[in-house]
Design an enzyme around this catalytic site. Structure first.
Site, PDB file in Angstrom:
ATOM      1  N   ASP A 116      -0.008   4.243   0.171  1.00 43.82           N
ATOM      2  CA  ASP A 116       1.122   3.701  -0.583  1.00 43.82           C
ATOM      3  C   ASP A 116       2.310   4.653  -0.420  1.00 43.82           C
ATOM      4  OD1 ASP A 116      -1.009   2.128  -1.451  1.00 43.82           O
ATOM      5  OD2 ASP A 116      -0.239   1.963  -3.490  1.00 43.82           O
ATOM      6  N   LYS A 149       5.087  -3.633  -2.576  1.00 42.49           N
ATOM      7  CA  LYS A 149       4.629  -3.272  -3.911  1.00 42.49           C
ATOM      8  C   LYS A 149       5.828  -3.090  -4.835  1.00 42.49           C
ATOM      9  CE  LYS A 149       2.118   0.587  -6.139  1.00 42.49           C
ATOM     10  NZ  LYS A 149       1.364   1.836  -5.874  1.00 42.49           N
ATOM     11  N   LYS A 192       1.544  -6.214  -4.049  1.00 48.04           N
ATOM     12  CA  LYS A 192       0.920  -5.438  -5.123  1.00 48.04           C
ATOM     13  C   LYS A 192       1.923  -5.310  -6.255  1.00 48.04           C
ATOM     14  CE  LYS A 192      -1.217  -0.931  -6.138  1.00 48.04           C
ATOM     15  NZ  LYS A 192      -1.752   0.321  -5.552  1.00 48.04           N
TER      16      LYS A 192
END
Length: 308
Positions: free
Chosen positions: A145, A208, A244
């Site tokens: 991430d 995300k 996400k």
């Protein structure tokens, strides 16, 4: 794929249409009671069980991993007609220096995601950010991430944002890259759309919402915009990418609202850990409480559930 800078610069969003559609999906389309347990079990399987605190220790990560493997108590599994191991979380997310510890306690079918590249601000040098990813992968990370370069984004240097993400994806190779937009700092729907397009064009496997380190980490409107961007990307033949949502998603009711948005906008294919995740640390406990309520008509005390 290449990035069309002019296209990104000229992106516009119909604010009222986004808010109207989000309201329709989250307020008027409810999940019938007889299906709620199934939706909540689905939510558990999509959670990236997360610990990203300064006081994280090997012991804390071990407890989190045990919770990830066995999120549901044996008696509740029995009430649901399930066996131990049938329901597991989507991944465990930790700082990169704790990857080895997480890998040690997890089966191969639960990935370890590592936050990298100077998380959460992303202000370290580009060389350092690349090195962090390399080290995380060496330590066994299955997913990475990262955060976008917000400074470059707000200066209108979309090419730099794109080239950095693309280079970081090259470092990742086959390892899944989730790119954090930090929608609370982007402020506008247009900026969320622009950042989503840039990240997807640069090769991100997921986009995300947030690091979870700011107060306005996620919103259903942002999720809708990101879902439509992913849908457009897939419709143009560029493949299926994931979403996400992270930051402030703490209760089961909110989780179901997000699942409804994804199901209605993208379809059932995206309701899998391959393409949708919740980034959360406390969501699991509330989901378990709600399942317990559905099956016994009584709420269970929070201490009943295993802690990370």
């Amino acid at each position: 794929m290449n990035l069309d800078i002019d296209l990104v610069s000229n992106i516009r969003i119909n604010l009222s249409a986004i808010e109207r559609r989000t309201s329709t999906l989250t307020k008027r389309r409810s999940v019938k009671k007889e299906y709620q347990a199934a939706w909540l079990l689905k939510a558990i399987s999509l959670i990236d069980l997360t610990t990203l605190s300064g006081d994280d220790t090997a012991g804390k990560v071990e407890r989190l991993c045990e919770k990830a493997k066995r999120p549901i108590s044996l008696d509740l599994l029995d009430r649901l007609g399930l066996q131990q191991g049938e329901i597991q979380v989507g991944a465990v997310c930790v700082y990169h220096h704790l990857i080895k510890e997480a890998k040690k306690h997890l089966p191969k079918n639960i990935p370890v995601a590592a936050v990298s590249t100077g998380f959460p601000a992303g202000l370290s040098s580009f060389k350092t950010r690349k090195l962090e990813i390399t080290e995380s992968i060496k330590n066994g990370a299955d997913e990475i991430d990262i955060v976008i370069n917000r400074k470059a984004f707000f200066e209108g240097d979309y090419k730099k944002v794109y080239e950095e993400i693309k280079a970081l994806k090259d470092v990742c190779g086959e390892i899944h890259l989730k790119t954090i937009l930090e929608i609370g700092e982007l402020k506008t729907y247009e900026n969320i759309k622009k950042a989503s397009v840039i990240a997807l064009c640069a090769g991100s496997d997921f986009i995300k919402t947030s690091t979870g380190k700011i107060s306005n980490g996620s919103s259903r409107e942002a999720c809708l915009i990101m879902a439509r961007t992913v849908r457009e990307f897939e419709s143009y033949g560029y493949g299926i990418r994931g979403i996400k949502v992270a930051g402030g998603i703490r209760d089961a009711k909110d989780a179901i609202r997000y699942l409804v948005i994804i199901n209605e906008e993208l379809g059932g294919t995206w309701l899998s850990a391959d393409y949708f995740r919740f980034g959360a640390s406390s969501l699991l406990d509330d989901v378990l409480k709600q399942i317990k309520k559905l099956k016994t008509n009584a709420y269970q005390s929070s201490y009943y559930f295993p802690r990370g």
